[in-house]
Design a protein around this motif. Structure first.
Motif, PDB file in Angstrom:
ATOM      1  N   LEU A   7     -83.115  33.718 -79.718  1.00 14.76           N
ATOM      2  CA  LEU A   7     -82.594  32.244 -78.851  1.00 14.76           C
ATOM      3  C   LEU A   7     -81.344  32.689 -78.672  1.00 14.76           C
ATOM      4  O   LEU A   7     -80.779  31.235 -78.810  1.00 14.76           O
ATOM      5  CB  LEU A   7     -82.993  31.424 -80.325  1.00 14.76           C
ATOM      6  CG  LEU A   7     -84.453  31.072 -81.006  1.00 14.76           C
ATOM      7  CD1 LEU A   7     -85.093  29.952 -81.797  1.00 14.76           C
ATOM      8  CD2 LEU A   7     -85.103  30.638 -79.808  1.00 14.76           C
ATOM      9  N   ARG A  71     -80.884  23.697 -80.815  1.00  5.42           N
ATOM     10  CA  ARG A  71     -80.924  22.720 -79.803  1.00  5.42           C
ATOM     11  C   ARG A  71     -82.155  23.064 -78.617  1.00  5.42           C
ATOM     12  O   ARG A  71     -81.834  24.617 -77.628  1.00  5.42           O
ATOM     13  CB  ARG A  71     -79.701  22.617 -78.077  1.00  5.42           C
ATOM     14  CG  ARG A  71     -78.600  21.921 -78.904  1.00  5.42           C
ATOM     15  CD  ARG A  71     -77.155  22.066 -78.149  1.00  5.42           C
ATOM     16  NE  ARG A  71     -76.826  23.194 -77.469  1.00  5.42           N
ATOM     17  CZ  ARG A  71     -75.440  23.977 -78.184  1.00  5.42           C
ATOM     18  NH1 ARG A  71     -75.356  23.409 -79.086  1.00  5.42           N
ATOM     19  NH2 ARG A  71     -75.562  24.994 -78.367  1.00  5.42           N
ATOM     20  N   TRP A  72     -82.991  22.438 -79.538  1.00  4.12           N
ATOM     21  CA  TRP A  72     -84.971  23.490 -79.079  1.00  4.12           C
ATOM     22  C   TRP A  72     -85.251  22.753 -78.033  1.00  4.12           C
ATOM     23  O   TRP A  72     -84.836  21.139 -77.501  1.00  4.12           O
ATOM     24  CB  TRP A  72     -85.783  22.944 -80.019  1.00  4.12           C
ATOM     25  CG  TRP A  72     -85.465  23.313 -81.388  1.00  4.12           C
ATOM     26  CD1 TRP A  72     -84.725  22.151 -82.434  1.00  4.12           C
ATOM     27  CD2 TRP A  72     -85.216  24.669 -82.070  1.00  4.12           C
ATOM     28  NE1 TRP A  72     -84.255  22.356 -83.002  1.00  4.12           N
ATOM     29  CE2 TRP A  72     -85.207  24.269 -83.176  1.00  4.12           C
ATOM     30  CE3 TRP A  72     -84.931  25.859 -81.989  1.00  4.12           C
ATOM     31  CZ2 TRP A  72     -84.746  24.691 -84.401  1.00  4.12           C
ATOM     32  CZ3 TRP A  72     -85.359  26.634 -82.848  1.00  4.12           C
ATOM     33  CH2 TRP A  72     -85.090  26.255 -84.014  1.00  4.12           C
ATOM     34  N   ASN A  73     -85.582  23.997 -76.629  1.00  8.74           N
ATOM     35  CA  ASN A  73     -85.556  23.312 -75.622  1.00  8.74           C
ATOM     36  C   ASN A  73     -87.527  22.847 -76.008  1.00  8.74           C
ATOM     37  O   ASN A  73     -88.556  23.682 -76.049  1.00  8.74           O
ATOM     38  CB  ASN A  73     -85.974  24.516 -74.491  1.00  8.74           C
ATOM     39  CG  ASN A  73     -86.958  24.073 -73.326  1.00  8.74           C
ATOM     40  OD1 ASN A  73     -87.238  23.381 -72.996  1.00  8.74           O
ATOM     41  ND2 ASN A  73     -86.260  25.460 -71.979  1.00  8.74           N
ATOM     42  N   TYR A  74     -88.009  21.705 -75.949  1.00  9.13           N
ATOM     43  CA  TYR A  74     -89.026  21.377 -76.618  1.00  9.13           C
ATOM     44  C   TYR A  74     -90.693  21.793 -75.413  1.00  9.13           C
ATOM     45  O   TYR A  74     -91.753  22.087 -75.829  1.00  9.13           O
ATOM     46  CB  TYR A  74     -89.526  19.776 -76.951  1.00  9.13           C
ATOM     47  CG  TYR A  74     -88.395  19.378 -78.221  1.00  9.13           C
ATOM     48  CD1 TYR A  74     -88.511  20.095 -79.347  1.00  9.13           C
ATOM     49  CD2 TYR A  74     -87.700  18.188 -77.966  1.00  9.13           C
ATOM     50  CE1 TYR A  74     -87.798  19.879 -79.872  1.00  9.13           C
ATOM     51  CE2 TYR A  74     -87.386  17.536 -79.074  1.00  9.13           C
ATOM     52  CZ  TYR A  74     -87.068  18.765 -80.561  1.00  9.13           C
ATOM     53  OH  TYR A  74     -86.315  18.064 -81.481  1.00  9.13           O
ATOM     54  N   ALA A  75     -89.673  21.792 -74.457  1.00  9.89           N
ATOM     55  CA  ALA A  75     -91.015  22.478 -73.236  1.00  9.89           C
ATOM     56  C   ALA A  75     -91.868  23.845 -73.629  1.00  9.89           C
ATOM     57  O   ALA A  75     -92.534  23.768 -73.548  1.00  9.89           O
ATOM     58  CB  ALA A  75     -90.164  22.427 -71.227  1.00  9.89           C
ATOM     59  N   VAL A  76     -90.188  25.011 -74.122  1.00  9.03           N
ATOM     60  CA  VAL A  76     -91.042  26.232 -73.936  1.00  9.03           C
ATOM     61  C   VAL A  76     -91.612  25.918 -76.027  1.00  9.03           C
ATOM     62  O   VAL A  76     -92.315  26.763 -76.293  1.00  9.03           O
ATOM     63  CB  VAL A  76     -90.063  26.996 -74.138  1.00  9.03           C
ATOM     64  CG1 VAL A  76     -89.876  28.310 -74.537  1.00  9.03           C
ATOM     65  CG2 VAL A  76     -89.198  27.064 -72.789  1.00  9.03           C
ATOM     66  N   HIS A  77     -91.184  25.116 -76.951  1.00  7.50           N
ATOM     67  CA  HIS A  77     -91.131  25.603 -78.329  1.00  7.50           C
ATOM     68  C   HIS A  77     -91.219  24.270 -78.739  1.00  7.50           C
ATOM     69  O   HIS A  77     -90.937  22.987 -79.211  1.00  7.50           O
ATOM     70  CB  HIS A  77     -89.263  26.051 -78.749  1.00  7.50           C
ATOM     71  CG  HIS A  77     -89.819  27.838 -78.524  1.00  7.50           C
ATOM     72  ND1 HIS A  77     -88.978  27.888 -78.180  1.00  7.50           N
ATOM     73  CD2 HIS A  77     -90.290  28.726 -78.704  1.00  7.50           C
ATOM     74  CE1 HIS A  77     -88.622  29.034 -78.007  1.00  7.50           C
ATOM     75  NE2 HIS A  77     -89.626  29.537 -77.841  1.00  7.50           N
ATOM     76  N   PHE A 105     -82.841  18.584 -84.401  1.00  7.80           N
ATOM     77  CA  PHE A 105     -82.313  18.987 -83.497  1.00  7.80           C
ATOM     78  C   PHE A 105     -80.262  18.612 -83.316  1.00  7.80           C
ATOM     79  O   PHE A 105     -79.918  17.867 -84.230  1.00  7.80           O
ATOM     80  CB  PHE A 105     -82.509  18.487 -82.027  1.00  7.80           C
ATOM     81  CG  PHE A 105     -82.569  19.118 -80.629  1.00  7.80           C
ATOM     82  CD1 PHE A 105     -83.319  19.093 -80.142  1.00  7.80           C
ATOM     83  CD2 PHE A 105     -80.879  18.017 -79.869  1.00  7.80           C
ATOM     84  CE1 PHE A 105     -82.457  19.702 -78.527  1.00  7.80           C
ATOM     85  CE2 PHE A 105     -80.665  18.116 -78.516  1.00  7.80           C
ATOM     86  CZ  PHE A 105     -81.928  19.290 -78.384  1.00  7.80           C
ATOM     87  N   ASP A 109     -74.056  19.616 -77.457  1.00  8.65           N
ATOM     88  CA  ASP A 109     -73.785  20.281 -76.552  1.00  8.65           C
ATOM     89  C   ASP A 109     -73.411  19.306 -75.606  1.00  8.65           C
ATOM     90  O   ASP A 109     -73.109  19.949 -74.015  1.00  8.65           O
ATOM     91  CB  ASP A 109     -75.042  20.372 -75.835  1.00  8.65           C
ATOM     92  CG  ASP A 109     -75.820  20.194 -75.341  1.00  8.65           C
ATOM     93  OD1 ASP A 109     -75.705  18.685 -75.593  1.00  8.65           O
ATOM     94  OD2 ASP A 109     -76.497  20.594 -75.002  1.00  8.65           O
ATOM     95  N   SER A 111     -74.366  16.648 -74.400  1.00  6.42           N
ATOM     96  CA  SER A 111     -75.477  15.894 -73.388  1.00  6.42           C
ATOM     97  C   SER A 111     -75.729  14.576 -73.742  1.00  6.42           C
ATOM     98  O   SER A 111     -74.865  13.675 -74.043  1.00  6.42           O
ATOM     99  CB  SER A 111     -76.852  17.065 -73.389  1.00  6.42           C
ATOM    100  OG  SER A 111     -77.070  16.917 -75.327  1.00  6.42           O
TER     101      SER A 111
END
Length: 149
Positions: A7, A71-77, A105, A109, A111
């Motif tokens: 990560l 900052r997880w990418n929920y589309a990937v994980h 989360f 960042d 965002s």
């Protein structure tokens, strides 16, 4: 055999528990809900009672337990994957390693979340105080993060 997914590495900070005034007294967590407290897998990360004047799970986290936010990418994980995963954290200076549970989360960042811009901390992860201490890390020191799924 478990899959190890890098990560990345970067600066860290600490969060969670009764003393964390960076989270609101009623603030929840992205990966854990109140109903999860009846499951040992989650309950071991929390204090037995909510601190006075709080209702959210963020301040109920046990500061000595090993957990983190990224900052997880929920589309990937996806959330369900993260709820069943652990993250291997390494202090690259001294080589110490621990495993921690994803619970939230963050850090900010810059965002937009729920129509509000987050403060850009320049950090990769927020660790529990206990996790940071076990690794010998202080805020803004570097940690390496690997997802074990």
């Amino acid at each position: 055999m478990s899959e190890i997914i890098s990560l990345g590495s970067g600066k860290m900070s600490v969060f969670g528990g009764p003393a964390d005034e960076g989270v609101g007294p009623h603030e929840g967590l992205a990966l854990v809900v109140p109903g999860d407290l009846g499951v040992w897998w989650w309950s071991c990360l929390f204090l037995p009672e909510s601190p006075a004047g709080t209702t959210g799970l963020a301040r109920r986290l046990n500061p000595e337990a090993f957990y983190l936010a990224m900052r997880w990418n929920y589309a990937v994980h996806p959330v369900q994957f993260l709820r069943n995963a652990v993250v291997r954290l390494t202090n690259p200076v001294n080589g110490l390693q621990v495993f921690a549970r994803p619970v939230d989360f963050g850090p900010g960042d810059g965002s937009m979340i729920d129509g509000q811009k987050t403060r850009d901390t320049g950090r990769i992860a927020d660790l529990s105080p206990g996790t940071a201490a076990a690794l010998g890390l202080k805020t803004d020191e570097e940690v390496r993060c690997e997802l074990v799924g």
